[in-house]
Design a protein around this motif. Structure first.
Motif, PDB file in Angstrom:
ATOM      1  N   TYR A 182       1.117  -1.134   0.030  1.00 25.14           N
ATOM      2  CA  TYR A 182       0.099  -0.088   0.005  1.00 25.14           C
ATOM      3  C   TYR A 182       1.015   1.258  -0.068  1.00 25.14           C
ATOM      4  N   PHE A 183       1.805   1.300   0.889  1.00 24.66           N
ATOM      5  CA  PHE A 183       2.561   2.359   0.998  1.00 24.66           C
ATOM      6  C   PHE A 183       3.660   2.482  -0.433  1.00 24.66           C
ATOM      7  N   LEU A 184       4.116   1.331  -1.028  1.00 23.50           N
ATOM      8  CA  LEU A 184       4.920   1.428  -2.358  1.00 23.50           C
ATOM      9  C   LEU A 184       4.036   1.803  -3.198  1.00 23.50           C
ATOM     10  N   GLU A 185       2.734   1.465  -3.284  1.00 17.21           N
ATOM     11  CA  GLU A 185       1.822   2.174  -4.243  1.00 17.21           C
ATOM     12  C   GLU A 185       1.762   3.614  -4.300  1.00 17.21           C
ATOM     13  N   ALA A 186       1.689   4.231  -2.917  1.00 14.71           N
ATOM     14  CA  ALA A 186       1.638   5.558  -2.734  1.00 14.71           C
ATOM     15  C   ALA A 186       3.104   6.104  -3.139  1.00 14.71           C
ATOM     16  N   MET A 187       4.028   5.639  -2.832  1.00 15.28           N
ATOM     17  CA  MET A 187       5.297   6.291  -3.069  1.00 15.28           C
ATOM     18  C   MET A 187       5.669   6.164  -4.507  1.00 15.28           C
ATOM     19  N   THR A 188       5.276   4.959  -5.248  1.00 22.66           N
ATOM     20  CA  THR A 188       5.280   5.124  -6.819  1.00 22.66           C
ATOM     21  C   THR A 188       4.521   6.252  -7.449  1.00 22.66           C
ATOM     22  N   GLN A 189       3.358   6.372  -6.987  1.00 20.26           N
ATOM     23  CA  GLN A 189       2.237   7.291  -7.508  1.00 20.26           C
ATOM     24  C   GLN A 189       3.012   8.790  -7.409  1.00 20.26           C
ATOM     25  N   GLY A 191       5.991   9.331  -6.879  1.00 13.21           N
ATOM     26  CA  GLY A 191       7.246   9.633  -7.933  1.00 13.21           C
ATOM     27  C   GLY A 191       7.000   9.760  -9.419  1.00 13.21           C
ATOM     28  N   SER A 192       5.690   9.165  -9.807  1.00 12.64           N
ATOM     29  CA  SER A 192       5.236   9.350 -11.185  1.00 12.64           C
ATOM     30  C   SER A 192       4.857  10.662 -11.410  1.00 12.64           C
ATOM     31  N   GLU A 193       3.987  11.290 -10.272  1.00  6.74           N
ATOM     32  CA  GLU A 193       3.454  12.535 -10.140  1.00  6.74           C
ATOM     33  C   GLU A 193       4.572  13.695 -10.336  1.00  6.74           C
ATOM     34  N   MET A 194       5.799  13.479  -9.727  1.00  2.35           N
ATOM     35  CA  MET A 194       6.960  14.321  -9.865  1.00  2.35           C
ATOM     36  C   MET A 194       7.863  13.936 -10.948  1.00  2.35           C
ATOM     37  N   GLY A 195       7.470  13.394 -11.987  1.00  2.50           N
ATOM     38  CA  GLY A 195       8.270  13.314 -13.203  1.00  2.50           C
ATOM     39  C   GLY A 195       8.909  12.222 -13.502  1.00  2.50           C
ATOM     40  N   LEU A 196       9.120  11.093 -12.689  1.00  2.00           N
ATOM     41  CA  LEU A 196       9.949   9.753 -12.947  1.00  2.00           C
ATOM     42  C   LEU A 196       8.972   9.112 -13.507  1.00  2.00           C
ATOM     43  N   ASP A 197       9.447   8.088 -14.644  1.00  2.00           N
ATOM     44  CA  ASP A 197       8.480   7.115 -15.084  1.00  2.00           C
ATOM     45  C   ASP A 197       8.031   6.009 -14.111  1.00  2.00           C
ATOM     46  N   ARG A 202       8.904   2.735  -9.024  1.00  2.00           N
ATOM     47  CA  ARG A 202       8.770   1.746  -8.422  1.00  2.00           C
ATOM     48  C   ARG A 202       9.850   1.137  -7.923  1.00  2.00           C
ATOM     49  N   ARG A 203      10.972   1.245  -8.776  1.00  2.00           N
ATOM     50  CA  ARG A 203      12.448   0.552  -8.350  1.00  2.00           C
ATOM     51  C   ARG A 203      12.913   1.334  -7.214  1.00  2.00           C
ATOM     52  N   LEU A 204      13.015   2.684  -7.036  1.00  2.00           N
ATOM     53  CA  LEU A 204      13.233   3.693  -5.965  1.00  2.00           C
ATOM     54  C   LEU A 204      12.573   3.190  -4.730  1.00  2.00           C
ATOM     55  N   ALA A 205      11.095   3.098  -4.648  1.00  2.00           N
ATOM     56  CA  ALA A 205      10.421   2.797  -3.489  1.00  2.00           C
ATOM     57  C   ALA A 205      10.636   1.341  -2.909  1.00  2.00           C
ATOM     58  N   VAL A 206      10.722   0.321  -3.844  1.00  2.00           N
ATOM     59  CA  VAL A 206      10.880  -0.833  -3.227  1.00  2.00           C
ATOM     60  C   VAL A 206      12.244  -1.103  -2.828  1.00  2.00           C
ATOM     61  N   GLY A 207      13.464  -0.711  -3.609  1.00  2.00           N
ATOM     62  CA  GLY A 207      14.767  -0.506  -3.097  1.00  2.00           C
ATOM     63  C   GLY A 207      14.991   0.223  -1.642  1.00  2.00           C
ATOM     64  N   THR A 208      14.134   1.404  -1.683  1.00  2.00           N
ATOM     65  CA  THR A 208      14.223   1.932  -0.218  1.00  2.00           C
ATOM     66  C   THR A 208      13.663   1.193   0.839  1.00  2.00           C
ATOM     67  N   PHE A 209      12.450   0.603   0.590  1.00  2.00           N
ATOM     68  CA  PHE A 209      11.817  -0.130   1.658  1.00  2.00           C
ATOM     69  C   PHE A 209      12.649  -1.317   2.064  1.00  2.00           C
ATOM     70  N   ALA A 210      13.239  -2.096   0.990  1.00  2.00           N
ATOM     71  CA  ALA A 210      14.075  -3.335   1.539  1.00  2.00           C
ATOM     72  C   ALA A 210      15.420  -2.760   2.255  1.00  2.00           C
ATOM     73  N   GLY A 211      15.954  -1.648   1.681  1.00  2.00           N
ATOM     74  CA  GLY A 211      17.172  -1.315   2.556  1.00  2.00           C
ATOM     75  C   GLY A 211      16.767  -0.798   3.854  1.00  2.00           C
ATOM     76  N   ALA A 212      15.787  -0.153   4.051  1.00  2.00           N
ATOM     77  CA  ALA A 212      15.433   0.577   5.497  1.00  2.00           C
ATOM     78  C   ALA A 212      15.212  -0.687   6.224  1.00  2.00           C
ATOM     79  N   SER A 213      14.698  -1.851   5.804  1.00  2.00           N
ATOM     80  CA  SER A 213      14.047  -2.915   6.534  1.00  2.00           C
ATOM     81  C   SER A 213      15.537  -3.633   7.119  1.00  2.00           C
ATOM     82  N   GLU A 214      16.578  -3.578   5.938  1.00  2.00           N
ATOM     83  CA  GLU A 214      17.710  -4.392   6.373  1.00  2.00           C
ATOM     84  C   GLU A 214      18.523  -3.646   7.128  1.00  2.00           C
ATOM     85  N   LEU A 215      18.613  -2.305   7.268  1.00  2.00           N
ATOM     86  CA  LEU A 215      19.234  -1.402   8.068  1.00  2.00           C
ATOM     87  C   LEU A 215      18.444  -1.631   9.979  1.00  2.00           C
ATOM     88  N   ALA A 216      17.273  -1.563   9.628  1.00  2.00           N
ATOM     89  CA  ALA A 216      16.463  -1.886  10.861  1.00  2.00           C
ATOM     90  C   ALA A 216      16.797  -3.240  11.453  1.00  2.00           C
TER      91      ALA A 216
END
Length: 273
Positions: A182-189, A191-197, A202-216
């Motif tokens: 749900y949060f990944l959908e929102a982040m992807t939306q 990002g798209s609204e701000m000009g990213l394809d 999606r890649r930025l959102a998923v990578g960020t969630f995965a990385g932050a979870s691993e850091l935690a």
């Protein structure tokens, strides 16, 4: 370990059963040691082709050879499935994956006290699951070890001492992947609204969630400390979190998890009679 102890029967052959079967076979369990009861012909064909396991339409005498029976059925169909299988599986250790269904109900339906309930989640499909487990008093240490051996093929696990805590596990980790998506959908939306394809977003959102979870996971510091370390006063993160606080997003999210926990309790009452 004798052959009966290694044989496993699955009642239900959906996604969660497939994740466990795939993990077990990958770790060396022969497909010949697995039997699945699955009423849908298409699913039976898939199980046979994908894993080489025996797949039957109905519960029958073949189940008596299993030392462990995994109940991967929907809560609303558990009682009916138990009535069909009871005569063949009562001597086995029972592992239930069904959300909400209390072990008291399972014990009365199957005529055994050797019952472990678990609440896995869908990342089990890629070996990154998180599973909560509860064992009735009659479950031995050897039984628990057997269950852990099976669940370890899907990811991590933890035991809870009180069965009611599985409702909280359901709310946090059982339903949890949907919150992440749900949060990944929102982040992807956004990002798209701000000009990213959309693919970049999606890649930025998923990578960020995965990385932050691993850091935690790797850190022993409180989550608040990790959050504050990213949040400079007057910076971009501060602006985003201030907006979330003004909209009471955290309070709404906590309320949502309580709603999920309440529904897990209701499922037990609704389908466990």
């Amino acid at each position: 370990m004798n052959e009966q102890n290694t044989r496993i029967a699955f009642i239900g052959g959906g996604n969660m059963a497939s994740a466990i079967i795939g993990g077990l076979i990958q770790q060396g369990l022969p497909a010949s040691q697995v039997t699945v009861v699955e009423p849908f012909a298409e699913a039976r064909t898939r199980l046979k082709q994908q894993f080489g396991v025996a797949a039957e339409e109905h519960a029958g005498p073949a189940l008596a050879a299993a030392g462990l029976v995994v109940w991967a059925v929907k809560p609303q169909t558990f009682k009916e499935a138990a009535a069909q299988a009871r005569a063949h599986v009562a001597q086995a250790l029972q592992l239930s994956v069904a959300a909400g269904i209390r072990s008291d109900s399972i014990a009365s339906w199957l005529g055994t006290e050797r019952i472990v309930r678990c609440m896995p989640n869908t990342p089990a499909l890629v070996g990154k699951g998180m599973t909560g487990l509860y064992a009735r008093p009659a479950v031995s240490g050897e039984d628990k070890a057997r269950v852990e051996q099976v669940i370890a093929t899907t990811g991590e696990h933890l035991w809870v001492a009180q069965e009611r805590h599985l409702d909280a596990v359901t709310a946090l980790s059982g339903s949890g992947p949907a919150y992440v998506f749900y949060f990944l959908e929102a982040m992807t939306q956004a990002g798209s609204e701000m000009g990213l394809d959309p693919q970049q977003a999606r890649r930025l959102a998923v990578g960020t969630f995965a990385g932050a979870s691993e850091l935690a996971r790797a850190s022993s510091e409180p989550l608040q400390t990790l959050r504050e370390r990213v949040t400079s006063k007057g910076g971009t993160t501060h602006a985003a979190l201030t907006s979330l606080e003004q909209d009471q997003v955290k309070a709404a999210f906590v309320k949502a998890l309580h709603a999920a926990c309440k529904r897990a309790e209701e499922l037990g009452e609704e389908f466990g009679k």
